[in-house]
Design an enzyme around this catalytic site. Sequence first.
Site, PDB file in Angstrom:
ATOM      1  N   HIS A  66       0.797  -1.233   0.000  1.00  0.00           N
ATOM      2  CA  HIS A  66       0.000   0.000   0.000  1.00  0.00           C
ATOM      3  C   HIS A  66       0.830   1.283   0.000  1.00  0.00           C
ATOM      4  O   HIS A  66       0.286   2.369  -0.136  1.00  0.00           O
ATOM      5  CB  HIS A  66      -1.030  -0.005   1.145  1.00  0.00           C
ATOM      6  CG  HIS A  66      -0.489   0.290   2.505  1.00  0.00           C
ATOM      7  ND1 HIS A  66      -0.572   1.543   3.059  1.00  0.00           N
ATOM      8  CD2 HIS A  66       0.122  -0.479   3.437  1.00  0.00           C
ATOM      9  CE1 HIS A  66      -0.048   1.515   4.294  1.00  0.00           C
ATOM     10  NE2 HIS A  66       0.379   0.299   4.528  1.00  0.00           N
ATOM     11  N   THR A  93      -4.826 -19.505   4.538  1.00  0.00           N
ATOM     12  CA  THR A  93      -5.096 -19.416   3.106  1.00  0.00           C
ATOM     13  C   THR A  93      -4.656 -18.057   2.594  1.00  0.00           C
ATOM     14  O   THR A  93      -4.971 -17.027   3.191  1.00  0.00           O
ATOM     15  CB  THR A  93      -6.593 -19.657   2.837  1.00  0.00           C
ATOM     16  OG1 THR A  93      -6.916 -20.959   3.328  1.00  0.00           O
ATOM     17  CG2 THR A  93      -6.908 -19.572   1.354  1.00  0.00           C
ATOM     18  N   CYS A 114       0.967   7.165  12.251  1.00  0.00           N
ATOM     19  CA  CYS A 114       0.751   6.261  13.369  1.00  0.00           C
ATOM     20  C   CYS A 114       0.739   6.990  14.696  1.00  0.00           C
ATOM     21  O   CYS A 114       0.151   6.535  15.660  1.00  0.00           O
ATOM     22  CB  CYS A 114       1.852   5.200  13.395  1.00  0.00           C
ATOM     23  SG  CYS A 114       2.272   4.641  11.771  1.00  0.00           S
TER      24      CYS A 114
END
Length: 392
Positions: A202, A238, A326
Amino acid sequence: MTKRIYVDNAATTKVAPEVVEAMLPYFTENFGNPSSIYAEGREAKKAIERAREQVATAIGADPKEIYFTGSGSEADNWALRSTAKALSSKGNHIITSAVEHHAILHTCQDLEKQGYEVTYLPVDKYGMVSPEDVKAAIKDTTILISIMFANNEIGTIMPIAEIGEIAKNAGIVFHTDAVQAVGNVHIDVNEMNIDMLSLTAHKFHGPKGSGALFVRNGVRLISFITGGAQERMRRAGTENVPGIVGLGKAIELATANIDQKQKKLTALRDAYIKKVLETIPYSHLNGHPTKRLPGNANISFEFIEGEGMLLSLDMKGISASSGSACTSGSLDPSHVLLAIGLKHEEAHGSLRVSFGEDNTMEDVNYIADSLKEIVERLRMMSPLYEEMLKNK
Ligand SMILES: *Cc1c(COP(=O)(O)O)cnc(C)c1O
């Protein structure tokens, strides 16, 4: 939403249309589980292996050395925790820097609680780690060196090849958090003697929640999530097939036009820095003047608060950041700005603008003009500014 000027590409980026297009079929017709042996499964598996090659090619690695993760933070955690555990019989000392992302710093703090010893190297006024300091910090018990490739707040690009050489000569595993560097700076894990490297899609126009860890052949990697046999038994679960496909496509695009991007973003960045420093008094650049990420400009404005600036910019349609994404929301000043020697007040009044390929010179001028107005207005209301004028 009205037209916005987005200059927070260090926090995240818009997914490229080509990336979305590459991902879409893996939500619908190619939805198979890569662990299944029938056609749908094989198709998904093939897509993952193609992405693994794309990631490997982008950093000069072998596809067998790439492990997919759920984020850059996960890759950082994995590199540190795995190496600490795998080499605990050899030693317990880790070398890192004071300006790392919290994904590294908080992991190191956790490892300290578990009995590891961590050296947090200081940086110079530009936020640069000195290779000599790395060398001097090495002890018999050192098992890992982790130094970020480029800083997410002030953009400083670290002397990674020099540190890699020191680590190699000392026989110590070298990890780098290259989350901000991928797609912005040329990376070759062999030339730079990097043993482990973290990245995340990203930050270069790929999807969120999709990262990778490079681990050099021969460096031990301990399973992080136990369960199924995915990622060669190292990370169960998965696979996020569309996310992995998006990561592969995004890294391919980002590295293909790296020179062009560097040129464009550097021009925007330097024009912005020049204009702001020239037109707004008591402002100064944080980070290295030239060895910095092409799109990053971090400037401190004395006598005002970054939060006020952000809100005013937002009202003018500009999305930027004070310190790192953050830490916004918290009142603590950025650990990076404190590490380069800024006083608390100065650290509070800093603004990070991180340009992307969608930005233009018009944006630069609009942001700089808006800032001048905003800074003047906020200073008029600032008791610190008033006091300074009185004492002049
Ligand atoms: C964004 C960032 C991370 C975290 O990546 P996520 O994918 O958001 O977890 C780690 N390190 C640096 C330097 C970053 O800029």
